[in-house]
Design a protein around this motif. Structure first.
Motif, mmCIF file in Angstrom:
data_model
loop_
_atom_site.group_PDB
_atom_site.id
_atom_site.type_symbol
_atom_site.label_atom_id
_atom_site.label_comp_id
_atom_site.label_asym_id
_atom_site.label_seq_id
_atom_site.Cartn_x
_atom_site.Cartn_y
_atom_site.Cartn_z
ATOM 1 N N SER A 146 -16.050 -0.870 -5.115
ATOM 2 C CA SER A 146 -17.066 -1.691 -4.438
ATOM 3 C C SER A 146 -17.392 -2.905 -5.314
ATOM 4 N N TYR A 194 -16.816 -7.509 -5.403
ATOM 5 C CA TYR A 194 -16.386 -8.694 -4.660
ATOM 6 C C TYR A 194 -14.954 -9.072 -5.033
ATOM 7 N N PHE A 229 -12.701 -6.767 -3.102
ATOM 8 C CA PHE A 229 -12.728 -7.202 -1.699
ATOM 9 C C PHE A 229 -11.761 -8.367 -1.469
ATOM 10 N N ASN A 244 -8.063 -7.249 -2.162
ATOM 11 C CA ASN A 244 -7.546 -6.363 -1.112
ATOM 12 C C ASN A 244 -6.972 -7.162 0.052
ATOM 13 N N HIS A 252 -8.266 -1.292 4.676
ATOM 14 C CA HIS A 252 -8.990 -1.139 3.416
ATOM 15 C C HIS A 252 -10.246 -0.307 3.669
ATOM 16 N N ILE A 271 -13.691 -0.262 3.833
ATOM 17 C CA ILE A 271 -14.704 -1.315 3.933
ATOM 18 C C ILE A 271 -15.920 -0.961 3.078
ATOM 19 N N GLY A 302 -15.771 -0.583 -0.107
ATOM 20 C CA GLY A 302 -15.283 0.029 -1.333
ATOM 21 C C GLY A 302 -15.509 1.519 -1.356
ATOM 22 N N PRO A 314 -22.102 -0.813 -2.190
ATOM 23 C CA PRO A 314 -21.922 -2.243 -1.949
ATOM 24 C C PRO A 314 -23.264 -2.905 -1.667
ATOM 25 N N LEU A 322 -21.869 -8.030 -0.044
ATOM 26 C CA LEU A 322 -20.521 -7.473 -0.074
ATOM 27 C C LEU A 322 -20.206 -6.708 1.207
ATOM 28 N N TRP A 336 -17.401 -7.965 3.878
ATOM 29 C CA TRP A 336 -16.242 -7.090 4.087
ATOM 30 C C TRP A 336 -16.069 -6.787 5.578
#
Length: 812
Positions: A483, A485, A488, A491, A508, A510, A512, A518, A522, A526
């Motif tokens: 989790s 940035y 993110f 990824n 992914h 979402i 993290g 998150p 974030l 995401w």
């Protein structure tokens, strides 16, 4: 001692294969079809046993035909052989067995490294026998140019362009990996694309080998890149074409086209160990679904983490339901299905020694054997475990039977193959030669069980680990991400790189999976970024038991709801893009720099990407910012639906990027199907389709698109089926939509049915919508404004809609 194949002195032709004999063996050069050649160095049996020259069959599509091409001409010159097939031409140096592959006059691959005054390898392959003469290692060296960029190899971290990186090709359980630098991760693919925009070269290289050890893209030398093999076969395929999509199409022709998952699996789903690990797991699951309904958020179901098989002693026993948590799993799961929700169960190939079936399975020969032929034991999930050997009939067959009886027959819709990297490090074991294909064979076994239980239905299957061939059976995701940035952002590049590795059905976690919760920014960014991605799943594990959910920040639930509903709005388009991926191997989201290679101002570092052919998604802004810069690819014009204005291609635009609203651009000259009713696939009956018509601009001829493939394409190819049955002729409808210019301010949208679903009526409506400044005109010449609908009793064979007007621009 080092050996090289050299001093080629004779050539024999067998169909599409040329055998060139020299010192230490033969060079086998095969033309398999247009733009597909293979080059294999076959050493004498005194160096390499015959079986080491054979690739594992699981690497290839069952439909792949080894030879279906012919050489048009072969010419022997003083220092080289020249072989030609169509526009493809190979030059083979007699002294070194070095191969140069040309398309027309352009050198695409190989050739001399540097020049003769440099101390660099001149033999393309050097092999070395181990001291015990049991293994033959090899190293390929290939010519490297200054502008060469590299993409592929599967799940790799860092920037999209892999130049100046070295990568290992085995699979690792990489919990909490560094998305900038960690290597290896969960999936390795011995295939990559090389592109040079300065020279106009483009090719793909595929090593059908389970012993690829390392790939070095220019770290060792500025003059060459290299591939290290721990064993044979010592050869590779060279794939050429006009665009990167041609390369991927050829790769998927060889290794298999991606399986098309069912429609509902593209909707929103959730997962967390926090749902199934607690003692009140059923209550936690039901609480989630009640909350998602109360929040008016469409949802398709849940990925059950392994807590459902977590015993009272804390250990996880594959296939053994905890009956204290789930007294009647079949009844519980079927009740969820009646509410419109589907369950996908986590399954693991490691069987703990304390598992109630362990001794029985060991006696049956289900496990990977150790050197003494007893089950190999490794540390796994807090205890010692043995692994199902999917390369042996005993292990494969047991898995199919047990998965069917204990999971599929309980009403479970999907299977989640997890913790299946098979990290076996004892190099003396025979399993080493095939361990990289075990996740693929596991996927094949799970796929087989799902197919047998539901004949004619497409399996819902996901696998964390994989190698070449996984795409034939399962979708995947980028594993246990952090989790943050940075993760993110990286990824996004990792996902596009998976698409460029022949695995377009990725996603992914979402928000993290691991790390701190998150934060608000974030989570929202995401979700915003994932609207058009191939998978939309929130999945998390936090030590304090917290779960990443749409309502994690109550004041922002409206924004997450908006993003999820926007995904459902575009689900018909996303599904069309997935269908295209399954038929051609083309990615579902692709980097703009590869999609528009003639616009050299587009950077490989950019996270701007095309979702299909019609939607451009800008890369996220920097952390804490609400604006970003995006370059709109040259040669096309772009409509901003947020502001309702047209932008010229080639424009460097600074655009607003609010945290709580979707942001994207439409490509002019496209048609985008959307859902008129927003709701989950499991509960919503769609009785129509709304088409966003994005006319060609006055600056742009409606010649179609497809820069990434080197071919023009229609404005839209739209397909409809039941979302679950095999996607084969007779099971779907398909329409091809094209713009035809009538006048400066008027175009005709021509729609033709090109495939029909058998024996079913088609009672639906189609609604067409155009931007401000345009008017729709029906087939009778009536002006219908910016929107009008047609109701059908039968699927339309051929209809036409005229569009008149012009776009608003920023200067209007």
């Amino acid at each position: 001692m080092l050996y090289s194949l050299k001093n080629l002195r004779s050539l024999e032709l067998e169909g599409g294969t040329a055998w060139l004999s020299g010192d230490h063996g033969k060079l086998k050069v095969t033309i398999h079809g247009p733009h597909i050649v293979s080059i294999f160095y076959v050493f004498d049996e005194s160096l390499a046993p015959a079986e080491s020259n054979r690739a594992h069959p699981a690497l290839f599509s069952p439909a792949w035909e080894e030879e279906n091409g012919r050489w048009d001409g072969i010419l022997e010159l003083e220092s080289e052989y020249e072989l030609c097939a169509g526009s493809t031409r190979l030059h083979v140096d007699k002294a070194t067995a070095r191969v140069a592959v040309y398309e027309g006059e352009t050198l695409e691959h190989g050739g001399e490294i540097g020049h003769k005054d440099l101390v660099v390898p001149q033999y393309p392959l050097r092999v070395q026998m181990s001291e015990d003469r049991r293994a033959l290692r090899g190293k390929f060296n290939f010519r490297l140019e200054e502008g060469d960029a590299f993409f592929g190899l599967g799940e790799k971290t860092g920037a999209l362009n892999k130049r100046n990186r070295t990568f290992k090709l085995f699979n690792r359980d990489a919990l909490g990996y560094n998305a900038e630098a960690s290597d290896p991760l969960y999936k390795s693919v011995p295939f990559f694309i090389k592109m040079n925009r300065d020279t106009g070269t483009l090719c793909g290289i595929f090593f059908p080998n389970l012993m690829v050890d390392e790939v070095n893209f220019g770290v060792e030398s500025i003059f060459y890149y290299d591939v290290v093999l721990a064993g044979g076969p010592f050869g590779y395929f060279v794939l050429t074409g006009r665009g990167y999509r041609d390369i991927l199409a050829s790769y998927c022709e060889i290794t298999g086209k991606p399986a098309l998952p069912p429609l509902f699996s593209f909707g929103y789903l959730t997962s967390s160990m926090g749902y199934t690990d607690p003692d009140n797991a059923q209550e936690r699951v039901l609480q989630f679904f009640s909350r998602v309904e109360a929040e008016d958020i469409p949802c398709e179901g849940m990925y059950f983490s392994s807590g459902y098989v977590k015993a009272d002693n804390g250990e996880r026993y594959t296939f053994v339901w905890n009956r204290e948590k789930f007294p009647e799993p079949e009844k519980f799961i079927r009740a969820l299905r009646d509410r419109g929700y589907r369950i996908c169960c986590n399954v693991k190939p490691g069987i703990l020694k304390t598992h109630p079936w362990y001794d029985e399975l060991a006696a049956q020969g289900v496990f990977i054997p150790d050197a003494d032929n007893t089950p190999l034991k490794s540390y796994y999930w807090g205890n010692s475990a043995s692994f199902v050997d999917f390369s042996r009939k005993e292990g494969y067959d047991w898995w199919v039977k047990a998965l069917t009886e204990h999971i599929v027959d309980q009403g479970v819709t999907g299977v989640w193959n997890d913790n299946n990297e098979f990290e076996i490090e004892d190099d003396s074991l025979k399993i080493q030669s095939v361990k990289k294909i075990l996740p693929v064979l596991m996927a094949q076994a799970s796929y087989e069980a799902l197919r047998a239980a539901n004949p004619g239905a497409r399996p819902w299957l996901i696998s964390r680990a994989g190698y070449t061939g996984l795409q034939r059976y399962a979708r995947t995701w980028t594993g246990d991400n952090v989790s943050s940035y940075m993760t993110f952002l990286r990824n996004i590049a990792m996902g596009m790189n998976l698409g460029l590795s022949g695995m377009p059905m990725y996603g992914h976690d979402i928000g993290g999976f691991v790390g701190s919760d998150p934060d608000e920014e974030l989570l929202l960014r995401w979700c915003q970024s994932a609207i058009f991605q191939p998978r939309f799943v929130m999945h998390s594990w936090k030590p304090d038991g917290s779960i990443t959910e749409p309502w994690s920040y109550p004041s922002r639930t409206y924004a997450v709801r908006r993003f999820i509903r926007e995904r459902y709005r575009f689900l018909p388009y996303i599904y069309d893009v997935a269908i295209r991926a399954s038929e051609t191997g083309a990615p579902m989201e692709s980097p703009v720099a590869l999609e528009f290679p003639l616009d050299v101002a587009l950077s490989f570092e950019s996270l701007d990407r095309m979702a299909g052919d019609a939607v451009l998604v800008p890369g996220p802004p920097e952390r804490g910012q609400s604006r970003t810069r995006v370059r709109l690819p040259k040669g096309e014009d772009w409509f901003d639906p947020w502001k309702g204005i047209l932008h010229r291609g080639g424009e460097d635009l600074e655009c607003e990027y609010p945290i709580d609203e979707p942001r994207y651009f439409f490509r002019c000259g496209t048609v985008i199907p959307t859902a008129p009713r927003i709701g989950s696939v499991g509960t919503t009956q769609q009785d129509g389709c709304e088409f966003i018509v994005v006319p060609p601009s006055g600056f742009q001829k409606p010649a179609g698109f497809g820069a990434g493939s080197g071919r023009s394409a229609p404005a839209c190819v739209h397909s409809e089926d039941d979302g679950e049955s095999d996607f084969v002729p007779g099971n779907f409808w398909r329409w091809r939509m094209e713009f035809i210019e009538i006048a400066t301010d008027e175009t005709l949208l021509d729609i033709v049915c090109v495939a029909r679903r058998e024996q079913l009526p088609y009672r639906k409506f189609w609604r067409f919508v155009v931007p401000d400044g345009f008017t729709l005109i029906d087939s009778e010449g009536n002006e219908r404004g910016q929107s009008f609908a047609i109701t059908f009793e039968n699927a339309p064979e051929h209809i036409s809609v005229r569009v008149r007007g012009e776009y608003r621009t920023a200067t209007h």
